[in-house]
Design an enzyme around this catalytic site. Sequence first.
Site, mmCIF file in Angstrom:
data_model
loop_
_atom_site.group_PDB
_atom_site.id
_atom_site.type_symbol
_atom_site.label_atom_id
_atom_site.label_comp_id
_atom_site.label_asym_id
_atom_site.label_seq_id
_atom_site.Cartn_x
_atom_site.Cartn_y
_atom_site.Cartn_z
ATOM 1 N N GLU A 74 0.873 -1.174 0.000
ATOM 2 C CA GLU A 74 0.000 0.000 0.000
ATOM 3 C C GLU A 74 0.909 1.224 0.000
ATOM 4 O O GLU A 74 1.662 1.448 0.949
ATOM 5 C CB GLU A 74 -0.910 -0.013 1.227
ATOM 6 C CG GLU A 74 -1.996 1.048 1.190
ATOM 7 C CD GLU A 74 -2.912 0.984 2.403
ATOM 8 O OE1 GLU A 74 -3.569 1.998 2.689
ATOM 9 O OE2 GLU A 74 -2.953 -0.064 3.081
ATOM 10 N N ASP A 88 -5.218 10.411 8.579
ATOM 11 C CA ASP A 88 -3.938 9.917 9.080
ATOM 12 C C ASP A 88 -3.507 10.632 10.347
ATOM 13 O O ASP A 88 -3.731 11.833 10.513
ATOM 14 C CB ASP A 88 -2.865 10.085 8.000
ATOM 15 C CG ASP A 88 -3.143 9.227 6.791
ATOM 16 O OD1 ASP A 88 -3.220 8.004 6.978
ATOM 17 O OD2 ASP A 88 -3.300 9.762 5.681
#
Length: 266
Positions: free
Chosen positions: A49, A60
């Site tokens: 990924e 995030d």
Amino acid sequence: MSRIDHRFAQLKAAGRTGLIPFVTAGDPSPQHAVALMHALVAAGADVIELGVPFSDPMADGPVIQHASERAIEHGVGLVDVLGYVAEFRQRDADTPVVLMGYLNPIEIHGYARFAAEAVRAGVDGVLVVDCPLEESAVLQPLRDAGLQQILLAAPTTAPGRMVELCGSAQGFLYYVSFAGITGAARLSTSDIAQRVADIRAKSKAPVAVGFGVRDAQTAKAIAGFADAVVIGSALVERLAGAEHVEDITARASAFLAPIRAALDAH
């Protein structure tokens, strides 16, 4: 059959749990991004990924936010990320690569243009965090080109919507293990095991669990009920500050090796 589908079929046939490491493209060193990808595979990654650096990565936590900032400071953008994948494909034609990021860079690049260039580079799937299923018509050019759209589900996902996600999932369904940001320090596997089992019963695609997976112990616990584990912030944190290719690849290998061993031993 796509690379992602083929890889998960191989894992199922072998009775193995997939390992999906996340790294931010271009961090810690743009010139060694491809070497890092190869090191991840050598250490046992089944799917990579690859995060596309973005200035406002809202899903995030601080670790990946800072990684994006560092990559952007080095001038890494979407074109560079596609270049890394194309170079990676010169030596590795089999390992699936999923780009994880946000809609804005793709929209600016142009959906059809991005789709064509991503497929030509060897990208297999995209996980666009801020483009939910209900608004994913804009990504149709990507799906038409053969890119698989990786969808997200979470503990807060309503039952009806979960059915839709399970029916629409391609490649694998990414289950966010708790409501929060990447890298948070809490993970109660007992709380999510039944939820993942229910999703696997409904989903036509494998289920990968991420957010909060930090080490071999948590990865092994998840391996008992998931098709794959995704581990990102802890790996990105381990890589931070490395400059030389030997250091970068050694850190990646040392981090992933015990996790791979734990997954294979479950």
